[in-house]
Design an enzyme around this catalytic site. Structure first.
Site, mmCIF file in Angstrom:
data_model
loop_
_atom_site.group_PDB
_atom_site.id
_atom_site.type_symbol
_atom_site.label_atom_id
_atom_site.label_comp_id
_atom_site.label_asym_id
_atom_site.label_seq_id
_atom_site.Cartn_x
_atom_site.Cartn_y
_atom_site.Cartn_z
ATOM 1 C CG ASP A 244 -15.713 101.522 68.911
ATOM 2 O OD1 ASP A 244 -15.011 100.685 69.503
ATOM 3 O OD2 ASP A 244 -15.467 102.763 68.906
ATOM 4 N NE ARG A 245 -15.683 100.943 76.686
ATOM 5 C CZ ARG A 245 -14.876 100.488 77.657
ATOM 6 N NH1 ARG A 245 -15.211 99.404 78.338
ATOM 7 N NH2 ARG A 245 -13.747 101.114 77.924
ATOM 8 C CG ASP A 246 -13.331 102.960 74.900
ATOM 9 O OD1 ASP A 246 -14.103 103.298 75.813
ATOM 10 O OD2 ASP A 246 -12.589 101.962 74.967
ATOM 11 C CG ASN A 288 -10.212 96.267 69.524
ATOM 12 O OD1 ASN A 288 -10.921 95.293 69.307
ATOM 13 N ND2 ASN A 288 -9.463 96.841 68.591
ATOM 14 C CD GLN A 289 -12.242 97.843 76.711
ATOM 15 O OE1 GLN A 289 -11.529 98.260 77.626
ATOM 16 N NE2 GLN A 289 -12.925 98.658 75.924
ATOM 17 C CB CYS A 326 -10.674 91.871 71.644
ATOM 18 S SG CYS A 326 -8.952 91.347 71.418
ATOM 19 C CG HIS A 328 -6.554 88.635 73.029
ATOM 20 N ND1 HIS A 328 -7.719 88.275 72.392
ATOM 21 C CD2 HIS A 328 -6.364 87.715 74.013
ATOM 22 C CE1 HIS A 328 -8.204 87.164 72.933
ATOM 23 N NE2 HIS A 328 -7.412 86.810 73.927
ATOM 24 C CB CYS A 336 -6.402 87.428 69.293
ATOM 25 S SG CYS A 336 -6.858 89.170 69.151
ATOM 26 N NE ARG A 339 -5.262 95.405 68.884
ATOM 27 C CZ ARG A 339 -5.529 96.451 69.681
ATOM 28 N NH1 ARG A 339 -6.332 96.285 70.719
ATOM 29 N NH2 ARG A 339 -5.013 97.634 69.461
ATOM 30 C CE LYS A 340 -13.695 97.107 67.773
ATOM 31 N NZ LYS A 340 -14.675 98.131 68.214
#
Ligand code: MG
Length: 390
Positions: A244-246, A288-289, A326, A328, A336, A339-340
């Site tokens: 994961d990023r953030d 997720n973005q 993602c 969305h 969608c 998206r986690k």
């Protein structure tokens, strides 16, 4: 920071010479070492950090589009289909209309050249203003199936010669770095090689870079056979470490998109370095973005941040092989499957890297990461206490 990189891949040919060997597939999708040949080119582009590939397709294009969809290894994939044959030049000109960089790479979807993209870019950065293309050339011995080129001491390509038996010579290796507006005055249908390159060669606007890596033209049956063994080492199944990023890689400040606000989390960087050093693993990010759906920043902003993060992480011994995102949000763009907590990004990563779930691991800071991992049958590890944003 590496530049935004775009490539056009020419994949619209009929493959007449190969038709009796692989009758039911378009040439770029001919199986090589158990996978479609075009994957080797896409892998090469993704590994070089390309942001976008525009596939100029046509004949049996559904085979290409069904396989690659809209993204591959984090690289956006677009299609520039031709309804009637436009020939190489027309196909490139049309695809250039979808590009935005000043210089765009053009690769043939039926040849493999092991080369350094940056070597062609280096020529452009000190080329005269009127340079129109950099052409990768390759020195060959004892051949008759290719035409040859002359290159002067300055690296200017000065002549093309017809096919003839040749003991040694430089050939056009089918990879170009082309000025985006170079073909503006050309018609819609023409050959890039004979109607453009061979016509402008006298004006000194073509540069050449000699590439010494492997070269294969799978359009020729004997090369197609050779490709099966030569490219087999590249057709590898990987293990994946997914992050994961953030809140996991960087401190979560909420909708991070400005490079100057990046703060990496050292404990996760240490974990990522361990996987970078393991030759069996690829390191990918699955993030997720929704800020893109919400209009808070653009995909281009996010990609710029990711290029910056790549540089910062490289300084710390971490290499990220692909960024899955993602863009969305259900309230803005509808449902969608990426998206986690949905596992879409994890499944795409496993597909793109031929990874089995049992060979993958996911690190995250939130329940949705854990749920996505569970849905993808991937082992999950919490990265705790780093979500400063909460
Ligand atoms: Mg997170």
């Amino acid at each position: 920071m590496r530049p935004y990189r775009e490539a056009i891949v020419l994949a619209g040919g009929f493959g007449t010479r190969l038709a009796h060997v692989v009758p039911d597939v378009c040439k770029p999708m001919a199986p090589v070492a158990g996978r479609p040949f075009l994957r080797f080119i896409m892998d090469q582009l993704a590994a070089a950090g390309f942001d976008r590939a525009v596939v100029a397709d046509g004949y049996r294009r559904e085979q290409i589009e069904d396989f690659f969809g809209s993204a591959y290894r984090g690289m956006a994939i677009e299609y520039s289909p031709e309804d009637t044959p436009l020939f190489t030049g027309g196909a490139v000109k049309r695809a250039l209309g979808r590009c935005q960089s000043d210089w765009v790479f053009v690769l043939n979807g039926d040849t493999w050249l092991d080369f350094d993209f940056a070597a062609l870019e280096a020529v452009v950065s000190d080329a005269p203003e009127d340079a129109s293309a950099v052409i990768a050339v390759k020195r060959m011995h004892d051949f008759e199936r290719y035409g040859t080129v002359d290159v002067d001491a300055d690296g200017t390509l000065t002549a093309f010669h017809e096919k003839r038996p040749c003991e040694e010579g430089l050939i056009n290796a089918g990879v170009y770095l082309l000025r985006r507006h170079a073909l503006d005055n050309m018609p819609d249908k023409f050959s890039l090689e004979s109607d453009y390159f061979e016509c402008v060669v006298g004006n000194g606007s073509l540069c050449a870079v000699e590439c010494t890596g492997g070269f294969i033209d799978i359009g020729v049956p004997e090369d197609y056979k050779l490709a099966q063994t030569m490219l087999a080492p590249l057709a590898k199944s990987w293990k994946l470490a997914m992050f994961d990023r953030d809140g996991t890689i960087n401190v979560d400040i909420g909708h991070l998109h400005e490079p100057e606000k990046l703060e990496l989390i050292p404990s996760t960087v240490d974990i990522m370095r361990g996987y970078t050093d393991d030759p069996d693993y690829k390191v990918v990010v699955v993030t997720n973005q929704a800020g893109i759906a919400k209009g808070l920043y653009t995909e281009a902003d996010m990609r710029r941040l990711h290029r910056y993060m790549e540089d910062e992480l490289e300084k710390l011994g971490v290499h990220v092989d692909a960024w899955y995102f993602c863009p969305h949000h259900p309230d803005y763009t509808g449902p969608c499957d990426c998206r986690k907590p949905a596992p879409g990004m994890l499944l795409a990563a496993m597909r793109d890297f031929d990874a089995m779930p049992i060979d993958c691991v996911m690190y995250g800071d939130a329940a949705k990461d854990k749920e996505a991992a569970a849905a993808g049958n991937v082992v999950f590890h919490y990265v705790k206490g780093n979500n400063y944003g909460e």
